[in-house]
Design a protein around this motif. Structure first.
Motif, mmCIF file in Angstrom:
data_model
loop_
_atom_site.group_PDB
_atom_site.id
_atom_site.type_symbol
_atom_site.label_atom_id
_atom_site.label_comp_id
_atom_site.label_asym_id
_atom_site.label_seq_id
_atom_site.Cartn_x
_atom_site.Cartn_y
_atom_site.Cartn_z
ATOM 1 N N PRO A 48 -5.080 -1.440 -0.396
ATOM 2 C CA PRO A 48 -3.765 -0.899 -0.038
ATOM 3 C C PRO A 48 -3.805 0.412 0.734
ATOM 4 O O PRO A 48 -3.040 0.597 1.667
ATOM 5 C CB PRO A 48 -3.067 -0.702 -1.383
ATOM 6 N N TYR A 62 -7.840 -0.473 5.229
ATOM 7 C CA TYR A 62 -6.725 -0.171 4.325
ATOM 8 C C TYR A 62 -5.401 -0.514 5.005
ATOM 9 O O TYR A 62 -5.258 -0.344 6.221
ATOM 10 C CB TYR A 62 -6.740 1.310 3.955
ATOM 11 N N ALA A 63 -4.415 -0.939 4.215
ATOM 12 C CA ALA A 63 -3.104 -1.309 4.766
ATOM 13 C C ALA A 63 -2.500 -0.169 5.567
ATOM 14 O O ALA A 63 -2.007 -0.382 6.678
ATOM 15 C CB ALA A 63 -2.159 -1.722 3.637
ATOM 16 N N ASP A 64 -2.543 1.047 5.032
ATOM 17 C CA ASP A 64 -1.928 2.165 5.746
ATOM 18 C C ASP A 64 -2.629 2.445 7.070
ATOM 19 O O ASP A 64 -1.987 2.727 8.081
ATOM 20 C CB ASP A 64 -1.832 3.413 4.870
ATOM 21 N N GLY A 91 -3.575 -12.250 0.212
ATOM 22 C CA GLY A 91 -3.320 -11.718 -1.117
ATOM 23 C C GLY A 91 -3.482 -12.766 -2.203
ATOM 24 O O GLY A 91 -2.823 -12.709 -3.231
ATOM 25 N N HIS A 109 -1.535 -5.643 -5.132
ATOM 26 C CA HIS A 109 -1.324 -4.327 -4.527
ATOM 27 C C HIS A 109 -1.409 -4.394 -3.006
ATOM 28 O O HIS A 109 -0.676 -3.683 -2.303
ATOM 29 C CB HIS A 109 -2.315 -3.305 -5.081
ATOM 30 N N ASN A 110 -2.285 -5.251 -2.483
ATOM 31 C CA ASN A 110 -2.374 -5.426 -1.032
ATOM 32 C C ASN A 110 -1.054 -5.951 -0.466
ATOM 33 O O ASN A 110 -0.580 -5.491 0.571
ATOM 34 C CB ASN A 110 -3.512 -6.387 -0.666
ATOM 35 N N GLU A 112 2.024 -5.749 -1.860
ATOM 36 C CA GLU A 112 3.071 -4.730 -2.013
ATOM 37 C C GLU A 112 2.947 -3.633 -0.967
ATOM 38 O O GLU A 112 3.947 -3.220 -0.365
ATOM 39 C CB GLU A 112 3.001 -4.121 -3.417
ATOM 40 N N ALA A 113 1.733 -3.163 -0.736
ATOM 41 C CA ALA A 113 1.525 -2.083 0.229
ATOM 42 C C ALA A 113 1.907 -2.527 1.635
ATOM 43 O O ALA A 113 2.612 -1.804 2.355
ATOM 44 C CB ALA A 113 0.065 -1.620 0.204
#
Length: 163
Positions: A48, A62-64, A91, A109-110, A112-113
């Protein structure tokens, strides 16, 4: 046509004449496509986000970081996030027989992020195939915006939408 395979933590943004491929488990891929310009990209992120305060350039593992790279390339193309058709996949739980505590649910979490980051930055999610169990194979044609999904031997995603 150029075929590019994205490994976990990879990101690519390009134009027509490029086909992107990847295989997902608990990781997530996002595709973004601009229909008028026939440009777009895909990421394959594993987690995430980095720990707050971690230095360095955007990291597509990372997602961000992946969303930061999309935003950079959207700006470079003189476009806005709302002009893109965005799809999200992956996911999937890889060990459904295990009782994984919620804080350790990487796949969840992946998802959701990614959803939160897309919404926060003005990307409109049009298609999603998320959750469930097992692997997914994706192919994204930047020239047409088509995404092909193959998910052998897996349970249906959490929301039931498909590409």
């Amino acid at each position: 046509m150029a075929d590019i395979f994205l490994h976990p933590g990879d990101y690519h943004f390009g134009n027509a004449g490029t086909r992107l491929q990847t295989v997902l488990g608990s990781c997530v891929s996002i595709t973004a496509w601009h229909s008028a310009l026939r440009i777009g990209g895909m990421c394959h992120y594993m987690l995430p986000g980095r720990r707050p305060g971690d230095p360095g350039p955007p990291d597509p593992r990372y997602a961000d970081g992946a969303i930061e790279l999309f935003l950079r390339d959207v700006r470079r193309a003189n476009t806005t996030p709302s002009q893109y058709e965005v799809k999200m996949f992956g996911g999937g739980e890889q060990f459904p027989e295990l009782d994984i505590p919620a804080p350790l649910d990487v796949a969840g979490h992946n998802i959701e992020a990614g959803m939160a980051l897309l919404e926060r930055h003005g990307f409109a999610l049009t298609v999603r195939d998320l959750g469930g169990t097992g692997a997914r194979r994706l192919i994204f044609d930047i020239g047409t915006g088509d995404v092909w999904l193959r998910a052998p031997d897996r349970a249906r995603g959490r929301d039931g939408n498909t590409a």
